[in-house]
Design an enzyme around this catalytic site. Structure first.
Site, PDB file in Angstrom:
ATOM      1  N   SER A   6       4.056   2.408   8.350  1.00 12.93           N
ATOM      2  CA  SER A   6       3.823   1.398   7.329  1.00 12.93           C
ATOM      3  C   SER A   6       5.123   1.140   6.592  1.00 12.93           C
ATOM      4  O   SER A   6       5.804   2.079   6.183  1.00 12.93           O
ATOM      5  CB  SER A   6       2.764   1.869   6.344  1.00 12.93           C
ATOM      6  OG  SER A   6       1.505   1.590   6.854  1.00 12.93           O
ATOM      7  N   ASP A  53       1.100  -7.652   2.620  1.00 13.50           N
ATOM      8  CA  ASP A  53       1.194  -6.239   2.230  1.00 13.50           C
ATOM      9  C   ASP A  53       2.657  -5.809   2.038  1.00 13.50           C
ATOM     10  O   ASP A  53       3.207  -5.066   2.844  1.00 13.50           O
ATOM     11  CB  ASP A  53       0.514  -5.392   3.315  1.00 13.50           C
ATOM     12  CG  ASP A  53       0.245  -3.962   2.858  1.00 13.50           C
ATOM     13  OD1 ASP A  53       0.799  -3.551   1.827  1.00 13.50           O
ATOM     14  OD2 ASP A  53      -0.505  -3.258   3.556  1.00 13.50           O
ATOM     15  N   HIS A  67       0.816  -1.218   0.000  1.00 11.30           N
ATOM     16  CA  HIS A  67       0.000   0.000   0.000  1.00 11.30           C
ATOM     17  C   HIS A  67       0.848   1.266   0.000  1.00 11.30           C
ATOM     18  O   HIS A  67       0.353   2.342  -0.300  1.00 11.30           O
ATOM     19  CB  HIS A  67      -1.071  -0.017   1.107  1.00 11.30           C
ATOM     20  CG  HIS A  67      -0.623   0.361   2.484  1.00 11.30           C
ATOM     21  ND1 HIS A  67      -0.370  -0.566   3.479  1.00 11.30           N
ATOM     22  CD2 HIS A  67      -0.404   1.573   3.065  1.00 11.30           C
ATOM     23  CE1 HIS A  67      -0.027   0.056   4.589  1.00 11.30           C
ATOM     24  NE2 HIS A  67      -0.030   1.352   4.369  1.00 11.30           N
TER      25      HIS A  67
HETATM   26  N1  ARG Z   1      -4.976   0.883   7.851  1.00 11.06           N
HETATM   27  C1  ARG Z   1      -3.710   0.977   7.186  1.00 11.06           C
HETATM   28  C2  ARG Z   1      -3.236   2.430   7.213  1.00 11.06           C
HETATM   29  O1  ARG Z   1      -3.730   3.213   7.921  1.00 11.06           O
HETATM   30  C3  ARG Z   1      -3.767   0.442   5.801  1.00 11.06           C
HETATM   31  C4  ARG Z   1      -4.497   1.295   4.799  1.00 11.06           C
HETATM   32  C5  ARG Z   1      -4.445   0.776   3.390  1.00 11.06           C
HETATM   33  N2  ARG Z   1      -5.309  -0.350   3.171  1.00 11.06           N
HETATM   34  C6  ARG Z   1      -6.655  -0.258   2.936  1.00 11.06           C
HETATM   35  N3  ARG Z   1      -7.350  -1.359   2.803  1.00 11.06           N
HETATM   36  N4  ARG Z   1      -7.278   0.880   2.807  1.00 11.06           N
HETATM   37  O2  ARG Z   1      -2.602   2.999   6.380  1.00 11.06           O
HETATM   38  N1  GLU Z   2      -1.373   1.658   7.651  1.00 13.53           N
HETATM   39  C1  GLU Z   2      -0.650   2.671   8.341  1.00 13.53           C
HETATM   40  C2  GLU Z   2       0.330   3.412   7.424  1.00 13.53           C
HETATM   41  O1  GLU Z   2       0.103   3.487   6.230  1.00 13.53           O
HETATM   42  C3  GLU Z   2       0.032   2.059   9.487  1.00 13.53           C
HETATM   43  C4  GLU Z   2      -1.017   1.676  10.394  1.00 13.53           C
HETATM   44  C5  GLU Z   2      -1.112   2.642  11.517  1.00 13.53           C
HETATM   45  O2  GLU Z   2      -1.739   3.699  11.396  1.00 13.53           O
HETATM   46  O3  GLU Z   2      -0.520   2.230  12.519  1.00 13.53           O
HETATM   47  O4  GLU Z   2       1.264   4.036   7.863  1.00 13.53           O
END
Ligand code: ARG
Ligand code: GLU
Length: 738
Positions: free
Chosen positions: A648, A220, A84
């Protein structure tokens, strides 16, 4: 007496840090953390993690594109980060014939790796405490503004006096609410090529349904490579560039983790606010989060409905929906977590102990005695403006696409004419926008959210033009939307794009006079002229108060260790592999397996389809060296490491400094760790590196990439026979047990 002692000890234990909490500056690990880390099982020294004089772990960690983290995992500059995080790059190389998002991408050799203009990675060369130099002369500053201008001058002077290497840059950033300043010497590489990415059915498996959730089964990850000029220095993209030789790269462990093992996450967390007073957290829970959640719930209902009805819409809106849903889901979890863990009571308890100590010492009482009252007063005062700000940002700024377009075109509307460059950029922007735009969906979002805006936001902050349009429509927001969307040229993309290309002057005029443009600009201008000004005025006072409060906390609780809030600078966080209990009667295991991917498999589903090759590998148990000692391939695992957005792509590192996993998310119940970390439910989610290797090697057949890495087995010979004291291989131990 006993009771008093008890209460005091209880308070202190409530306030003291739990193993797991904290995003620490690598510079101070020796003083603040080394002993604790070693007591948790770490075999490294602080010097091994961060050193200016010799290669250390930090030399393998990069800020990826300024928004994620990555790590070097070979001596040829191979970089691992999240799928991502590389999504935009993978998408940009994708076409209908070569759809790398859908099918994955694997460069057969270095010559086939794909360049990514604009992408960069930044190494940290060294970190220095420059607080004295930057804060010099601020003691007597008359007010916050005067203080800031002294600081700005000091920063300029400090930067100028720096002797930088030819390829180095320098950043100076405030910490602890501006009570300290640190300088980061950096080195940025700009030739970063895409090496490999799994298909989205692996890299984004579970998509939004599983986002922020445990149990998780997402691979991921994506691979990039840093290229340097022939002297191993940063250079713009060139065919002549060669793979970068790092000062350090992370060995990769095939031995994995068990519950309670030490873990460390190294990276660039974006933003946290751990030292807010209770009044602020209360406002988040009672006022701001509910408003934002409500707005996005309304938008998502409409978008989700449209996506279910039409496969084309599903593709067009998938990524927009994901963006809206990501923060929406996080806020819900955050509010629930704050309530469930009693965050407010904890903050209040700390504040009452703070007051008690402050009042007992005249010098403190004079300096800090009114802090909490001032906070209370100012948070009350800022409340309507903070709420209006969220309504404005969420409605007029973000979730209605037409309003986003208006904002994006506001500069164009001010221009006298368009030169060729601007014309090209605008046409480009519009083509991108309209590719995935459905006015009939957006119109419904507009009607639903504008009704909220006009009902909730004080009329004094809304423009007359907008109010008149609402009156014209008889306060019927569906009619209002119908009128605006049927009249506006912004719902007729082809026409607008042609006009920009053929008759740009007319396009400027048309944009300016457009009903949607006038409506949207009116809303913005009225808002910025009124409520936002009040918000900024009060918020500036709050910032200054927060700085004093931070200083006071450090002074009044000298027995505490403090870590600075995340600010996109390099940090170390550490904890253990741990499951958790999300609710009564439920306990989550800390590891998931490939078997679980197949349990979730839904043929043809856009979130839970599983590629046939992966199903075959699973059916044949064709796991190579990547299964654990139970014969299963681990996919994800949980830890108590304190992470946030920006982490991330951060490496999860074992007790010896080897890579064991890749951070990519947190559990939903614990997203309140941005405001108040709680060891009981705050968990970060990592992909097990063995799953990554399994996919690269067995699934994609990119064995040459695994060969480039340094694989290690730190646990294999580490079990000691209690009788003989001689290490024996783990396989033998297993045999005996069976
Ligand atoms: N929750 C993670 C973050 O805050 C992953 C976001 C990307 N993935 C998604 N399914 N939207 O970045
Ligand atoms: N998915 C988050 C990012 O893109 C990391 C998850 C979080 O917020 O801890 O940095």
């Amino acid at each position: 007496m006993r009771i008093i002692t008890f209460v005091f000890v209880f308070l202190i234990s409530q306030m003291s840090l739990h193993a797991g909490e904290g995003m620490w500056l690598p510079l101070f690990l020796k003083q603040l953390n080394e002993a604790e880390m070693q007591s948790m099982g770490m075999k490294l020294t602080a010097e091994d993690i961060y050193s200016v004089n010799k290669g250390s772990l930090k030399d393998a960690i990069v800020h990826f594109g300024g928004f994620c983290t990555g790590e070097v995992i070979s001596n040829q500059g191979l970089v691992l980060t999240n799928h991502h995080c590389g999504y935009g790059q993978i998408q940009s190389h994708s076409t209908l014939e070569n759809n790398y998002l859908e099918d994955g991408f694997w460069a057969a050799d270095k010559g086939k790796e794909l360049s990514n203009p604009g992408l960069f990675v930044t190494f940290i060369v060294r970190i220095e405490d420059v607080s004295d130099a930057i804060l010099k002369g601020t003691e007597g500053a008359a007010n916050a503004k005067a203080r800031q201008s002294i600081i700005d001058k000091n920063i300029d002077a400090a930067k100028k006096s720096m002797e930088l290497g030819k390829f180095e840059d320098v950043l100076i950033r405030p910490f602890f609410e501006g009570n300290q300043y640190f300088m980061f010497t950096t080195q940025t590489f700009k030739d970063i090529r895409l090496v490999g990415a799994p298909p989205s059915s692996i890299g984004k498996f579970g998509a939004d349904t599983d986002n922020w959730e445990w149990p998780r089964h997402t691979g991921d990850f994506a691979l990039f490579r840093i290229y340097a000029n022939k002297d191993n220095n940063p250079a713009e993209y060139s065919e002549d560039n060669i793979p970068y030789t790092p000062r350090h790269f992370l060995p990769v462990s095939l031995d994995g983790v068990a519950e309670d093992d030490f873990t460390m996450v190294f990276g660039f967390p974006g933003r946290t606010r751990e030292y807010l007073p209770s009044f602020a957290v209360e406002q988040v829970v009672d006022v701001l989060n509910p408003a934002k959640i409500d707005i996005r719930t309304k938008a998502l209902e409409i978008i989700d409905g449209a996506m279910r009805e039409d496969a084309q819409v599903k593709i067009q809106y998938a990524s927009k929906q994901a963006r809206i849903a990501n923060a929406w889901k996080k806020w819900i979890g955050e509010s629930q977590g704050l309530q469930k863990t009693g965050a407010l009571e904890k903050k209040r308890m700390l504040e009452s102990e703070f007051l008690k100590r402050v009042n007992a010492k005249p010098e403190w009482k004079q300096k800090y005695g009114s802090l909490l009252n001032d906070f209370e007063r100012l948070y009350k005062e800022v409340r309507p403006y903070a709420l209006t700000r969220d309504y404005f940002n969420e409605i007029a700024g973000r979730n209605i696409e037409l309003m986003r377009l208006v904002n994006a075109l506001s500069r164009v509307a001010k221009a006298d004419s368009m030169d060729e460059g601007l014309q090209g950029r605008v046409a480009n922007y519009l083509e991108n926008f309209y590719k995935d735009y459905r006015p009939e969906i957006d119109k419904k979002v507009f009607a639903s959210l504008m009704e909220v805006y006009f009902n909730k936001v004080d009329g004094n902050y809304i423009s007359d033009y907008a109010k008149e349009r609402v009156e014209d429509a008889g306060k019927n927001y569906t009619d209002l939307a119908e009128k605006i969307y049927s009249k506006s040229i912004f719902t007729r993309g082809d026409e607008l794009i042609t006009m920009v290309k053929k008759d740009p002057d007319n396009a400027i005029k048309t944009i300016r006079e457009d009903i949607a443009f006038q409506f949207g600009r009116g809303l913005s201008e009225a808002y910025y002229d009124s409520s936002e000004k009040e918000y900024t005025r009060i918020n500036d006072e709050l910032k200054e108060l927060q700085r004093t409060y931070m200083k006071a906390l450090m002074e009044v609780f000298p027995e505490q260790r403090f870590y600075p809030d995340a600010n996109s600078t390099m940090r170390v966080t550490y904890g253990q592999v741990k499951g958790y209990e999300p609710r009564d009667g439920v306990r989550y295991q800390p590891v998931t397996y490939l078997d679980g991917v197949l349990e979730k498999y839904k043929p043809g589903d856009y979130e839970f389809d599983v590629p046939i090759k992966l199903r075959k590998l699973h059916a044949g148990k064709d796991y190579g060296q990547y299964a654990d000692e139970t014969g299963k391939v681990p996919v994800c695992f949980l830890g108590s490491n304190h992470t946030t957005g920006g982490n991330s792509g951060s490496p999860a590192i074992d007790a010896h400094g080897n890579l064991i996993g890749l951070n990519f998310d947190r559990v939903w119940e614990g997203t309140m760790s941005d405001l108040n970390y709680d060891a009981s439910i705050c968990r970060n989610i990592m992909v097990d590196v063995r799953y990554i290797l399994f996919i690269v090697d067995k699934y994609a057949g990119a064995t040459h990439l695994v060969e480039e890495m340094k694989l290690v087995r730190p646990k294999r010979f580490s079990k000691v026979n209690p009788k003989k004291g001689i290490p024996i291989p783990k396989e033998k131990l297993k045999l005996k047990k069976n």
